[in-house]
Structures are given as structure tokens and as C-alpha cells.
Design a protein around this motif. Structure first.
Motif, PDB file in Angstrom:
ATOM      1  N   PHE A 126      51.909  72.249  27.396  1.00 42.99           N
ATOM      2  CA  PHE A 126      52.820  71.604  28.337  1.00 42.99           C
ATOM      3  C   PHE A 126      52.627  72.128  29.762  1.00 42.99           C
ATOM      4  CE2 PHE A 126      54.947  70.867  24.236  1.00 42.99           C
ATOM      5  CZ  PHE A 126      55.104  69.493  24.319  1.00 42.99           C
ATOM      6  N   ILE A 127      52.359  73.424  29.883  1.00 41.02           N
ATOM      7  CA  ILE A 127      52.116  73.981  31.224  1.00 41.02           C
ATOM      8  C   ILE A 127      50.916  73.272  31.853  1.00 41.02           C
ATOM      9  CG2 ILE A 127      51.302  76.029  32.465  1.00 41.02           C
ATOM     10  CD1 ILE A 127      52.996  77.732  30.621  1.00 41.02           C
TER      11      ILE A 127
ATOM     12  N   PHE B 267      51.774  69.673  32.874  1.00 38.15           N
ATOM     13  CA  PHE B 267      52.517  69.521  34.127  1.00 38.15           C
ATOM     14  C   PHE B 267      51.611  69.815  35.325  1.00 38.15           C
ATOM     15  CE2 PHE B 267      56.439  70.195  31.444  1.00 38.15           C
ATOM     16  CZ  PHE B 267      56.933  68.913  31.649  1.00 38.15           C
TER      17      PHE B 267
ATOM     18  N   ILE C 156      49.366  66.751  35.866  1.00 42.40           N
ATOM     19  CA  ILE C 156      50.065  65.617  36.453  1.00 42.40           C
ATOM     20  C   ILE C 156      50.316  65.873  37.932  1.00 42.40           C
ATOM     21  CG2 ILE C 156      52.245  64.327  36.443  1.00 42.40           C
ATOM     22  CD1 ILE C 156      50.620  63.644  34.091  1.00 42.40           C
ATOM     23  N   LYS C 157      50.779  67.074  38.235  1.00 40.81           N
ATOM     24  CA  LYS C 157      51.087  67.376  39.636  1.00 40.81           C
ATOM     25  C   LYS C 157      49.820  67.312  40.485  1.00 40.81           C
ATOM     26  CE  LYS C 157      55.108  70.165  38.661  1.00 40.81           C
ATOM     27  NZ  LYS C 157      55.611  71.530  38.507  1.00 40.81           N
TER      28      LYS C 157
ATOM     29  N   ARG D  84      49.169  64.773  43.552  1.00 43.31           N
ATOM     30  CA  ARG D  84      48.819  65.230  44.900  1.00 43.31           C
ATOM     31  C   ARG D  84      47.514  64.586  45.353  1.00 43.31           C
ATOM     32  NH1 ARG D  84      51.028  70.177  43.423  1.00 43.31           N
ATOM     33  NH2 ARG D  84      49.068  70.900  42.543  1.00 43.31           N
TER      34      ARG D  84
ATOM     35  N   VAL E 209      53.148  56.211  39.223  1.00 43.97           N
ATOM     36  CA  VAL E 209      54.550  55.927  38.893  1.00 43.97           C
ATOM     37  C   VAL E 209      54.744  55.966  37.375  1.00 43.97           C
ATOM     38  CG1 VAL E 209      56.334  54.138  38.930  1.00 43.97           C
ATOM     39  CG2 VAL E 209      55.040  54.623  41.000  1.00 43.97           C
ATOM     40  N   VAL E 210      53.788  55.406  36.657  1.00 40.66           N
ATOM     41  CA  VAL E 210      53.883  55.414  35.189  1.00 40.66           C
ATOM     42  C   VAL E 210      53.764  56.854  34.674  1.00 40.66           C
ATOM     43  CG1 VAL E 210      52.702  54.706  33.078  1.00 40.66           C
ATOM     44  CG2 VAL E 210      53.104  53.033  34.898  1.00 40.66           C
TER      45      VAL E 210
ATOM     46  N   LEU F 294      54.592  59.530  36.217  1.00 34.34           N
ATOM     47  CA  LEU F 294      55.839  60.231  36.537  1.00 34.34           C
ATOM     48  C   LEU F 294      56.950  59.838  35.582  1.00 34.34           C
ATOM     49  CD1 LEU F 294      55.840  60.196  40.419  1.00 34.34           C
ATOM     50  CD2 LEU F 294      56.174  62.197  38.970  1.00 34.34           C
TER      51      LEU F 294
ATOM     52  N   ALA G 234      56.383  61.916  32.588  1.00 32.38           N
ATOM     53  CA  ALA G 234      56.637  63.335  32.858  1.00 32.38           C
ATOM     54  C   ALA G 234      58.125  63.600  33.015  1.00 32.38           C
ATOM     55  CB  ALA G 234      55.877  63.768  34.107  1.00 32.38           C
ATOM     56  N   LYS G 235      58.838  62.616  33.575  1.00 32.73           N
ATOM     57  CA  LYS G 235      60.268  62.829  33.740  1.00 32.73           C
ATOM     58  C   LYS G 235      61.006  62.796  32.403  1.00 32.73           C
ATOM     59  CE  LYS G 235      60.367  60.196  37.377  1.00 32.73           C
ATOM     60  NZ  LYS G 235      60.929  59.219  38.328  1.00 32.73           N
TER      61      LYS G 235
ATOM     62  N   ASP H  15      60.110  52.991  36.496  1.00 35.04           N
ATOM     63  CA  ASP H  15      59.050  53.336  35.539  1.00 35.04           C
ATOM     64  C   ASP H  15      57.771  52.593  35.872  1.00 35.04           C
ATOM     65  OD1 ASP H  15      60.702  54.958  33.679  1.00 35.04           O
ATOM     66  OD2 ASP H  15      61.813  53.085  33.569  1.00 35.04           O
TER      67      ASP H  15
ATOM     68  N   PHE I 201      58.176  72.573  34.451  1.00 35.30           N
ATOM     69  CA  PHE I 201      58.908  73.799  34.222  1.00 35.30           C
ATOM     70  C   PHE I 201      59.413  74.376  35.510  1.00 35.30           C
ATOM     71  CE2 PHE I 201      55.935  74.172  30.537  1.00 35.30           C
ATOM     72  CZ  PHE I 201      56.885  73.841  29.614  1.00 35.30           C
TER      73      PHE I 201
END
Lengths: 640, 640
Positions: free
Chosen positions: A361-362, A365, A368-369, A373, A439-440, A442, A445-446, B134, B467
Motif C-alpha cells: 500500500f505504501i 500511494f 499514484i502520487k 504529479r 481523476v479515476v 484518485l 485511491a480515495k 469519479d 497514509f
């Protein structure tokens, strides 16, 4: 297995089963039935919940972590995910034989010892992201209520005073039409467990029946210096027994909500007998009912390296000791990766597994970030193509699967499994398409973030209340300070190098900034590509991880350096040797040989014996000489 | 009111009303029925939702804030509070007559203008705590889908090509058994609204019926320089009409979820006619169904100081302008204090009311935190006395009341009202008892916090994912992101300059970083000293202040530059003048004088009168001549 007392489903608004399946889809493993049953609160959405808290006589240990983290997950699910109106009461047992003994041993006032360990326990729980209960009942704050409760049991004829103590009368209780032993009928009469439940300061010969248990303990005088704290009562000075505390406190603090009854009673599996069995007897006797608690939920055993945790086995582990090795999040992952009522092992394997899942998971994330960016937020392509459709359908499938897992007796390991499948699907999506809709991404991820916050895996706001500052204010400055300090320094160094016209030094500064400076602040900077086409990305990372990475890199670099040096040294030795004429090569060996050939310089006589050297030695020396001649000739040629 | 087309309740699993009340308690105001009806998604918990996004041709204004903040609250409630599996698609209209006109006016490429305002809109939404959808559909990314959609309408016989444009045939549509005008039958034939919907660049005389509307607009050539962007189609070059965009995009992006149908379609009340009416016609024609969308939700009008917002009334207010006066939280409070479908006024009174309500909660959280600090966390008394019982019962009552308000068509003003009652009860509890259980207070405060986070009033983590770090978390990353982005860029630029061996460029980068980049982040960097001895410091500062400072500096610099240029110009003029011999200086003045002294060249006779010049004039000219002689002589000397 002895046969269980018949359990009755709390009456719902409508009794057709197909309707119940829709209105009350949650199934729970009820210790009273030993099978999964439909969860129906007595009063619409309200869940009146009591659970046994710790006895605060020592540091809280991993057994506490396992119990309270798991129960915290259950409560978060019921409250924040299923939308129940949960009211949770948890006690602090601060009157108990173990506390009395330890405070005497340490010569600390009884109350102070309990207060100290209560504080530690609550701190540990906060660290682990366990939310405070809605009501916290300390035994010491409920002595009058406990005395009244005991009195009512005497009045009902199911308790008796004997020699200044009060006991529960199991015989009389049964004769009143009640059933003793609803949870663990097979344990009735287990005198060892019963005695443990009575406490080690209680050696009572005043009971009518062996199965009776103490409600009020008369204060005794000990010759070994142990001082028993005491409260006045109709039966003289004394203190409450362990079992009565929970019955009386839940009965008092929650009465306005459950009218003396509970929807859920939870606790560690160790407490089933005699503690919970006796709570049932006390409470059903007191309320004159036969289903005081509708759902008994028990958390599973905790083992350390395969064995039950115990001081004698030297595998006793406090929460603080575990937190020196693992993070709170990793311990929470361990708990979530086990069903709350399965046994759980804390060992290198299970923790590695928890850490690996966390890592998935780390990384996710981070990916994705970094992707978002790189693609400048949501300004890039957002068209929903087949890839996006596939991912959104996977999201929906996982939401549904997670939901069903949760409804199936809080199956968190399955839920985490589904979430990690979803995450893999996301990773695949980005890998195969660098024009994927952010957008998808995110949206997915949300959802993962939302579930992790709900599960208490993202704990930033545990027990925090109120507004966050809009402008960020002092916190912002505080957070930015280390970063701004290092940029300022970096810019200074770069300018000095540039003023000196030293472009190489500018590049060195940029490397050091990436390799030495930023990692200390938990920032990983990566240059992708080369030369002027480098694209740089950054990620937040645990500084410890970055430090380890650098240490490994440094080590590898040093190893390489050592190899290089060794090779250089050998090369140099070879070169030095090549400079020696074959005629001179044996010159220094006068300690071994006494005579040398005047032309070639090859030894002819052994020094020790004075005799000519043997044929084989002579041959060997001749060979060495030839070899040196060859090297030397080559060297001479090269030097010209 | 004209009679409405009969609406049918989506079929639930079980049709008895008393069961439905339990399984589907949410009631919503459906614009199709104009009364509250039970909300039942077509497919268990899945809610397929489309809503009209902005046309990105100008700054987003308070009308957008009102619509999207309110719809965001509804979505948060359905998703995070009621547990629905919501999939929300929102469009960005980036092909539209208004964009074409404005980009021509400003001479900015059409796509750039749209991209710029899209970015601003999304930034404003993020500031207001509105979560991203979404799926985000940009019209420009769906032109092929739109063309295919139009073609299918033609194939079905309910649209026709005429002169390179395509129109929807309302007559043919009705003849196929469909009903046009389900939302606002009373507006059918309102030609003013219809024309507005067609766009100001569309003057079509090619329609069969006045009620028809355009699906595809043929590209026209304008004489006034307006350039229409265009896409190829089976009907020649053109672009989509406004109404078709939403039908085609929702039909494409959400097809895998709703099978072409929607549970919810939302938007501002202004869009009801003709936009939504026409969407219904297009989509029901395309899907050949008669209840394409089960629930139409419309947000209410926004007024400014009592009047409809409009540019002509000079009460047009952008979101950014409002955010200069109020915080995002205050604007969200304003929205929550109005039902989403009631009219809302933005004026001094309503904003004062919103700020006062906010203040109640701010004060409350301060009170609770101060109380808890004062009583040393939870170490004080936790006994549940009658005060605590009263507060816990109030909490339960409020939870229930808030729940019911939400189920009653999302009545957020009522919900906020109940929450403020609860807060008053808390304040009373602390005032009357300074030994009140802090655990109970925290339980209440956490519920309020939870609801505020759900409502988007506590927005710290809006759209943040992943996280949190133990040390401060997602907030930390969020705060550091802009700074880390600019460092990364700065380092990239410096490296490129250094690789190119251009030390001067390195220094320029360092200057730009200080002067242009950091001030935008509210960081003032100051270089003290000079050369390699520079010491740099940083300070946090309001970006606005820094921007003003820079503007002043820039202005001063420009003024200085202007002065310098003027001085240079004068100097040059003087120099040019010095090159003229005094004998030649009056040569060109034949329009004023008719005769000149043959030696000195000084005028002697006036041209107009033919007479000799007056004595005073002669004297003046003589003086000028002497002066020029002096200058000229000096110049001659210098030139040698």
C-alpha cells in the motif's frame, strides 16, 4: 460439547427472513450460540456495548494490543461504516488483588500504581489508534453502585454474606429458574480457573458451594506487609470481587440506554470462564432476565512465536517493546490480517507478512502520487477508455466484496486482501498506460484511503477533534522550516560555485542535496533519464528507510572501491617486479642461499647445508628466472 | 401547472411499504414529480450519478459555489454517511459558443482559454472542499462519441441533417411514443430560453419546427474575426451542440454502470429548461426508454443582495472575490444553512448568520479543548452521573434527529441546528460542573467532528490520499508539496545550466527562484552581503504582501528605466543639435520666413507679411544663433 442454552433472536420490526436479510445483513459469531447469527440491535440503530478493560497493575502487553485493536476495528466498522449508533462503555479495573500485591512490593500507594498504569495503557492505546470509549468506568469510582448491586443480589436470595464477605449462590440461582454456564457449560466446576478468577489474596473457606464466587471481599490483615485498601459496606470493610465490577458498572453507566440489557458484550477469549460466565449470572440474576446480553463477541488468543505469552516462558512482550521494533500501523495491519476471533501469532513470519502488506500500500500511494504529479494533476487526459472502465468496475467489485466480507462477521483479512487486489489493478493500469485518467485513479485511491481511515490504519485524526487551521499558521511554518533551511543552504552553495565559475561543483552540490540532505528529511529525490533530459520526481519516505538505503549503497560503493584499490595494488606490485633484471632477482636471498651463478644470479648452493641446491629446486629457480626475464624484457621494450 | 408525466418508483426487492420505509428511508425531492419520493437505486447500493459541470469560459462565480458545494454535500452524505456506492460523473464543457467568442475577443487560442478556466474552476472547488468526481468528462475528449450518438438519433428517425447541421426532431420524437417536456411542460415553446440554449453563434433557419434544437452545428465563417474550432463529421465540419454533450458523455462514460440509465441527474435549477428537458429527449430517444433518469435533483437559485446575479446588475461575484472576504468554511456553512434546493441569498445578513454559526462551533471546540487541558486529559473523574447521562442522552437524541433530517431530502439546515443545540448542551454541562467526565465530552465532540468532516466543513483531508506519517502526515505532505515541487524544478534548471557550463545562467536561476518562484509560496528569501560571502535567510510572508512588494519594486525599476531612457533621449537630441552649424539652423524655416541673412543665415523677413521681422524677434533669433554657435563650437572642439 455440552448443549447450549437456547438463544433467541432479538425481535425485529418484521420477521420474514428475506426482509431481515436486507435490513440486518450483518452476521456475527455469537459465543452464546457458537455459530454466526444475524445481528439485530434491540432498539433500532442503537448498539449498547460493554467491554472488559484492563486491570492496571503492569505495563500493557501485546495481548492487550490484540484485544483492543481488534475490538476498535469492530467498533469503527459498526459506527463509521455500518452507521450504527454505538455507545461503548469500557472499564478500568483499578481495584484488584494484583494491584494490591504489586503496590506493596514496590512500596507505591495503591492508587498511584493504578493511575500510573492506567495512563500508560491509555497512551499505548492512543499510539495504536484505538479510540477512547464513550464511557470509561473506573472501579474505584463505582464502589457505591457495586455495593448496592450486591445488596440487591442478597435481597433476591441469590447471594449471601459469610464472615464479612459476600458470595454468589449458584445453587439458589439455578433454583430461581436461571441457567448457570451459558457460555462454557463444559467448564463448570473447573476449580483452577475459578480460583484464578477469585484472585490470589482470596482464600475463602466460607463458600456454601465450590461453584460459588466472591462478590465482596472482606479486608484481611497480612503479616507480610501487604496492605489491602478498603471501603465501608453493610458487611464491614472490604472491596469488590472482580466479576461483580463489570456487571455493576455496565448496569449503572448504560442503564439509561439499554434498560439494564446489552446488545454486545466483548472481551478476550480468556475471560469467557469464569469471568463472563459469572457476569451473566450476576446480571441475569439482578435484572431477572434470561438474555442479558444478546451478542457475546470474543477476541482470539495471542501467541508469541507460537506459544502462549507468559512471563515464565520469557516471551512476554509489552506494547512499548513491540513499538520499538514495529510501527503502530504495522501492528494494526497484523491485527487486521487476522479475524478478530481467530488466534493470532506475533512472530517474525507474521510481522514480515504484515510489513509486506503495508509495503504494497505504501508503494501504491507513492506510485499514484508520483503519477499525478508527473501528469500535472488532472490537467491531462480524463477520457474513460477501456482501461479506466476496467478499473472502475474493479473498484465497484472490490467495494461489494469488501462490504460482504465485513458483513460476514467482520472478516477484515478478506477485506484487506480485496483492497490489495484493487491496488495491484491500479498499478497495472498506470504501468500499461501513461495517459491514464488521474481523476479515476484518485477515485480509487480515495476509496482505499477512506477504508484505511475507517479501519484505523490511517490514524492521524484519532481522537482529534475540531477544526484544522485554514492558513496552516504556526504548524505550517514549523513543518516547512527544515525544508526551507536546506533549500536556502543548497542555493547558497550553488551560487558560490557559480560565482567561482565551477560548474562541476554545482553538479556535485545537486548530487549531495539529493543523496545526503533530502533523505534526512524523509524525501527521496530521483533523477530519471540523463544529462539535460533528466526529469526529477520526489516522494515522501521514512527517513530510516532512506538512511538504510544509503548505507547499503555506501557499502556497495566501498566494496567496489576496495576491489579497485586491491587491483591497483597488485598492478603496481607487478609493475615494480617487472623493473627487476632477472640477474638481480635472487640477490637479496642470502638468508636462503650461500652461492649464486655469477652470470645469471641464480642460487647454486643452499645456505643451511652449504651443499649445491637440489635438482628440482634448481629447475624451479631456473623457471622463475626465465619468467622474470620475459617480464623484464617486455618492461624494457615498453619503456623505450 | 401542466400535468406531469407519470413517474414510476424503481422496483425494489420487496414492495410492501412498511418494509420499504425501513430498507430505503431516504426521501428526495424529485423534479420529475415535484414532490418528495422514496429513493431507490436501480441496482442494490449503486448510485449512478451524472451532473452538469461548468462551461469554462470565465472565472467561476458564486452560482458555481452554491451548486457544487451543495451537490458535494449531498454526495458526501450518500457516500460517507448513508453508505451508498456512488459513482459520480461530471463534465467540463470546453466546446461552447461562449468560449469561442471570448477566446476571439482576447486573441487567445480556444483550447488555452478553456484549459485556463478549467484549472481555475478546479482550484476554486478544491479550496471550497468540493471533492473531485469519479469521472470527469471533457467535451473535447468525447467528440467521436458525440458524433456516434447523433448518428444513432438520425438512424432512429428522431434527428435530421439540414444544411450541414443536425437537429433533434421533437415532432418525430413524440410520434414515436415519447413525451417531450417531462420536467417543465409549462416552458415548452419558450423561444427566448430555447434560443439561449442554442448559443449566440447559432442563428438557424434550417429547423423543421421551432421547438427543434441543434445537435451538431455546422462551422460558419464570421466576418468579424471569430474563428470557430471544428471537427470532421458525416455532416461536414462542425461542433457539438450544448445539450447533446451531456447525453452522449454520460451515456458513454457511465454505460458500464447504469446500462445507459441514471439513478441521479443533478444540476442548477437554471438548467431545467431547455438543457435538461432536451437531455431527457435525447437520452430517452437514444436508449428507447421512458425513465432514463429516476431522480432529478436541482439546486436552488443564488441571489446576491436579493437580486439574481448578473453582470449587468453589477452584482456578479467570482468565488475568488468572495474568498477575499470570507473563508471557504464560512461559504460552506452558508450553503449548509440552506437546503440544497432552496433559493440562497449571499448578502451581509446571510453571511453574518453563517459566520455566527461558525463561531458557535469554534468557541465550542475551544471550550472543550481548554476543559480537557485543564482536567489533564482523561485522568480526572469519569463517573457517569446525572449530568453525563443527560448529555449522552442528548447526543443520542441529536444523532437520531440529524439522521432523520438528512433522510428528509438532505435537510442540512435542520441538521446543523440540531448540532448547535448539542453544542449548547455541552457548554452548559461544563459550566455547571467542573468535574464533568472528559471521556463523555470527547465522545460528543468526536461525533460533531465526524459529522463536520462528513459535511466537508472540516476539509483538511479533502481529496488527500494515502497514509499519514506518524509525525504529521498527509497534511505534512500536502503542505510540503508546493515547496518540494519548486525545489525539484530549481535543481533541474541549475543542473541543466551547469551541464551546459553556463555559470551565469546558474546565478540567474538562483535570482529567479528568490524573486519569482518562492514569493508565490509565501516565502521571502533575502540575500545579505555580496559575492561568495552572501548569507541567505528566509521568512514566511503572505504571498499577497510579497506580490505587492514585487509589483512596487518592478514599478520603481520601470520608472527608473523610463527616466534613464528619457535622459538618454534628451542627451541624443542635444548631441544632434550640436552638430548643426549656426548658419544652417534656420534653413528649414521657409514656412515662417521669406529672407535670411546670407552670412549668418538668421531670418530677416517674415513670410506671412513679407515685412522685415520685428526688433524683438530679431533680437530673439540673434540670441538663439549665439547659443547655437557656442554649442557647435564646443562640439567641433570635442570632435577633434
Amino acid at each position: 460439547m455440552s448443549s447450549l442454552y437456547p438463544w433467541r433472536l432479538p425481535s425485529p420490526f418484521c420477521s420474514t427472513l428475506d426482509v431481515l436479510e436486507k435490513t440486518h445483513p450483518l452476521m456475527v459469531m455469537n459465543s452464546l450460540t457458537r455459530k454466526k447469527v444475524r445481528f439485530i440491535p434491540s432498539n433500532s440503530e442503537r448498539v449498547v456495548w460493554y467491554q472488559c478493560g484492563p486491570t492496571v497493575y503492569a505495563e500493557s502487553h501485546l495481548g492487550h494490543a490484540r484485544t483492543y485493536v481488534s475490538l476498535d476495528s469492530l467498533r469503527r466498522i459498526m459506527k463509521d461504516y455500518l452507521g450504527y449508533n454505538v455507545i461503548l462503555c469500557q472499564n478500568i479495573t483499578d481495584i484488584d488483588d494484583k494491584i494490591i500485591i504489586r503496590s506493596s512490593e514496590r512500596n507505591i500507594p495503591f492508587r498511584d500504581l493504578a493511575a500510573m498504569y492506567e495512563k500508560e495503557f491509555l497512551e499505548d492505546m492512543a499510539t495504536l489508534g484505538v479510540q477512547l470509549p464513550d464511557i470509561m468506568t473506573r472501579v474505584s469510582e463505582y464502589v457505591p453502585e457495586i455495593i448496592a448491586y450486591v445488596q440487591k443480589l442478597i435481597d433476591r436470595g441469590i447471594a449471601y454474606e459469610s464472615n464479612g464477605s459476600v458470595y454468589f449462590n449458584t445453587d439458589a440461582y439455578s433454583k430461581c429458574g436461571h441457567t448457570y454456564g451459558k457460555l462454557m457449560p463444559e467448564q463448570i466446576g473447573n476449580s483452577a480457573l475459578l480460583a484464578e478468577g477469585e484472585g490470589s489474596l482470596t482464600v475463602n473457606d466460607d463458600k456454601k458451594n465450590a461453584g460459588d464466587f466472591v462478590l465482596w471481599k472482606k479486608t484481611k490483615v497480612h503479616t507480610d506487609g501487604v496492605v489491602e485498601p478498603h471501603w465501608e459496606s453493610p458487611w464491614g470493610n472490604g472491596r469488590p470481587g472482580w466479576h461483580i465490577e463489570c456487571s455493576a458498572m455496565s448496569g449503572s453507566a448504560l442503564r439509561k440506554f439499554g434498560d439494564g440489557l446489552l446488545d454486545i458484550h466483548a472481551g478476550g477469549v480468556d475471560l469467557k470462564f469464569p469471568h463472563h460466565e459469572n457476569e451473566i449470572a450476576q446480571s441475569e440474576g439482578h435484572e431477572n432476565c434470561n438474555q442479558w446480553t444478546n451478542y457475546w463477541l470474543h477476541t482470539g488468543h495471542l501467541n508469541i512465536q507460537g506459544s502462549k505469552m507468559s512471563k515464565s516462558l520469557k516471551n512476554f512482550k509489552t506494547i512499548r517493546a513491540a513499538l520499538e521494533v514495529y510501527t503502530a500501523r504495522q501492528i494494526r495491519f497484523l491485527c487486521l490480517l487476522h479475524k478478530y476471533n481467530d488466534p493470532m501469532d506475533y512472530d517474525d513470519d507474521t510481522m514480515t507478512q504484515a510489513c509486506n502488506i503495508e509495503k504494497i500500500f505504501i508503494e501504491y500511494f507513492h506510485n499514484i502520487k508520483a503519477y499525478i504529479r508527473r501528469s500535472e494533476g488532472v490537467s491531462g487526459n480524463q477520457h474513460v477508455g477501456s482501461g479506466e472502465e476496467t478499473l472502475l468496475l474493479a473498484l465497484e467489485r472490490v467495494k461489494k466484496a469488501v462490504h460482504e466480507a465485513i458483513l460476514d462477521d467482520f472478516d477484515t483479512p478478506k477485506a484487506i486482501g480485496y483492497l490489495s487486489e484493487l491496488v495491484r489493478e491500479c498499478n497495472r493500469s498506470i504501468e500499461s498506460n501513461n495517459n491514464f485518467s488521474s481523476v479515476v485513479l484518485l477515485s480509487v485511491a480515495k476509496y482505499v484511503t477512506y477504508m484505511f481511515r475507517m479501519f484505523g490504519i490511517i490514524t492521524s485524526n484519532t481522537d482529534s477533534i475540531g477544526f484544522t487551521n485554514d492558513s496552516g499558521g504556526a504548524d505550517k511554518e514549523q513543518l516547512l522550516t527544515p525544508v526551507l533551511n536546506v533549500i536556502t543552504k543548497f542555493r547558497e552553495l550553488v551560487r558560490i560555485a557559480a560565482i567561482n565559475g565551477d560548474c562541476k561543483q554545482v553538479l556535485q552540490c545537486a548530487d549531495d542535496f539529493r543523496d545526503l540532505v533530502l533523505p534526512e528529511l524523509g524525501i527521496r529525490m530521483e533523477d530519471k533519464g540523463s544529462g539535460v533530459d533528466v526529469v526529477t520526481v520526489w516522494k515522501m519516505e521514512d527517513p530510516e528507510v532512506l538512511r538504510k538505503e544509503r548505507a547499503l549503497k555506501e557499502e556497495a560503493k566501498q566494496a567496489k572501491e576496495r576491489q579497485r584499490e586491491e587491483a591497483l595494488k597488485k598492478q603496481k606490485e607487478r609493475e615494480e617486479k617487472a623493473k627487476i633484471a632477472p640477474e638481480d632477482m635472487f640477490k637479496g636471498m642470502t638468508d636462503l642461499y650461500s652461492q649464486f651463478d655469477p652470470v645469471t644470479g641464480i642460487p647454486t648452493h643452499d645456505k643451511a647445508t652449504g651443499e649445491p641446491v637440489s635438482k628440482s629446486v634448481s629447475k624451479k629457480l631456473q623457471k622463475e628466472w626465465e619468467k622474470q626475464k620475459e617480464i623484464y624484457t617486455k618492461y624494457q621494450e615498453k619503456s623505450l
